[in-house]
Design a protein around this motif. Structure first.
Motif, short mmCIF file in Angstrom:
data_model
loop_
_atom_site.label_atom_id
_atom_site.label_comp_id
_atom_site.label_asym_id
_atom_site.label_seq_id
_atom_site.Cartn_x
_atom_site.Cartn_y
_atom_site.Cartn_z
N ILE A 283 0.97 -1.22 0.12
CA ILE A 283 -0.13 -0.08 -0.12
C ILE A 283 0.99 1.08 -0.14
CG2 ILE A 283 -2.10 1.14 1.28
CD1 ILE A 283 -3.07 -1.00 2.29
N ASP A 284 1.20 2.23 -1.11
CA ASP A 284 1.18 3.64 -0.73
C ASP A 284 0.81 4.37 0.33
OD1 ASP A 284 1.65 6.23 -1.05
OD2 ASP A 284 0.87 6.08 -3.04
N LEU A 285 2.02 4.21 1.25
CA LEU A 285 1.34 5.07 2.85
C LEU A 285 1.09 6.04 2.88
CD1 LEU A 285 3.61 2.16 5.22
CD2 LEU A 285 1.01 2.31 4.39
N ASP A 286 2.11 6.55 2.20
CA ASP A 286 2.18 8.53 1.80
C ASP A 286 0.69 8.60 1.62
OD1 ASP A 286 4.98 8.52 2.18
OD2 ASP A 286 4.87 8.61 1.06
N TYR A 287 -0.25 8.19 0.58
CA TYR A 287 -1.39 8.55 0.00
C TYR A 287 -1.92 7.87 0.80
CZ TYR A 287 -5.59 8.13 -2.91
OH TYR A 287 -6.99 8.67 -2.97
N LEU A 288 -2.06 6.78 1.73
CA LEU A 288 -3.20 6.03 2.29
C LEU A 288 -3.27 7.10 4.03
CD1 LEU A 288 -5.27 4.08 4.06
CD2 LEU A 288 -2.81 3.41 4.92
N SER A 289 -2.19 8.11 4.52
CA SER A 289 -1.58 8.51 5.57
C SER A 289 -2.19 9.79 5.59
CB SER A 289 -0.36 9.39 5.91
OG SER A 289 0.06 9.84 6.78
N LYS A 290 -2.00 10.16 3.50
CA LYS A 290 -2.69 11.37 3.37
C LYS A 290 -4.20 11.45 3.23
CE LYS A 290 -3.06 14.87 -0.64
NZ LYS A 290 -2.19 15.27 -1.78
N SER A 291 -4.47 10.44 2.66
CA SER A 291 -6.34 10.60 2.50
C SER A 291 -7.05 10.83 4.17
CB SER A 291 -6.75 9.16 2.26
OG SER A 291 -6.42 9.04 0.98
#
Length: 165
Positions: free
Chosen positions: A152-160
């Motif tokens: 999973i793209d953790l940066d994208y998850l965190s931003k979401s």
């Protein structure tokens, strides 16, 4: 006689109301279970909280206490409102969460000299020492979670997640 009349009146109205209530179909329950972002985020949050609670247990903190203490780790003591906002808590819940940390001598709550109605929150020396020992534990627990989410793209998850909060 009047008591019997009132009982019958209430009973009749309850039966009439209940006959108008429709049941939610089981298929709807399954759809909510499978699609509801709120439910899935709550479940994930509880699972993560248990994981971090277990990791932080040896240093004597819960994940909530760790997050609260980290929110106080600032150059200047923050006010209750800014900490409550950061942690997405209401002030009453934050005040209750501070009490055990205060009793343990990890946090102080003092009157704000520039606004006597306000309170400023600070870590004590003992609180900073405990936080120093808790950070490596948190870092390892965080790495363990990242391994579970390696695809999973953790940066994208965190931003979401920040967008939702």
């Amino acid at each position: 006689m009047i008591a019997g009349y009132l009982t019958n009146y209430v009973d009749i109205n309850i039966v009439e109301w209940m006959s108008r209530v429709t049941s939610v179909l089981f298929e709807t329950t399954q759809r909510v279970r499978d699609c509801c972002l709120c439910l899935q985020v709550q479940r994930a949050a509880r699972a993560l909280a248990r994981r971090f609670d277990e990791a932080l247990r040896p240093v004597g903190l819960t994940n909530g206490q760790f997050s609260l203490m980290m929110s106080l780790n600032r150059p200047e003591p923050p006010g209750i409102a800014s900490v409550a906002t950061l942690l997405a808590m209401d002030r009453t819940t934050l005040t209750a969460a501070l009490k055990p940390l205060e009793r343990r001598g990890l946090v102080t709550v003092a009157k704000n000299p520039s606004d006597r109605r306000g309170r400023l929150l600070s870590l004590t020396t003992e609180g900073r020492t405990l936080l120093d020992s808790a950070v490596p534990v948190w870092e390892q627990a965080h790495r363990d979670v990242e391994v579970l989410l390696e695809d999973i793209d953790l940066d994208y998850l965190s931003k979401s997640l920040r967008t939702l909060s």
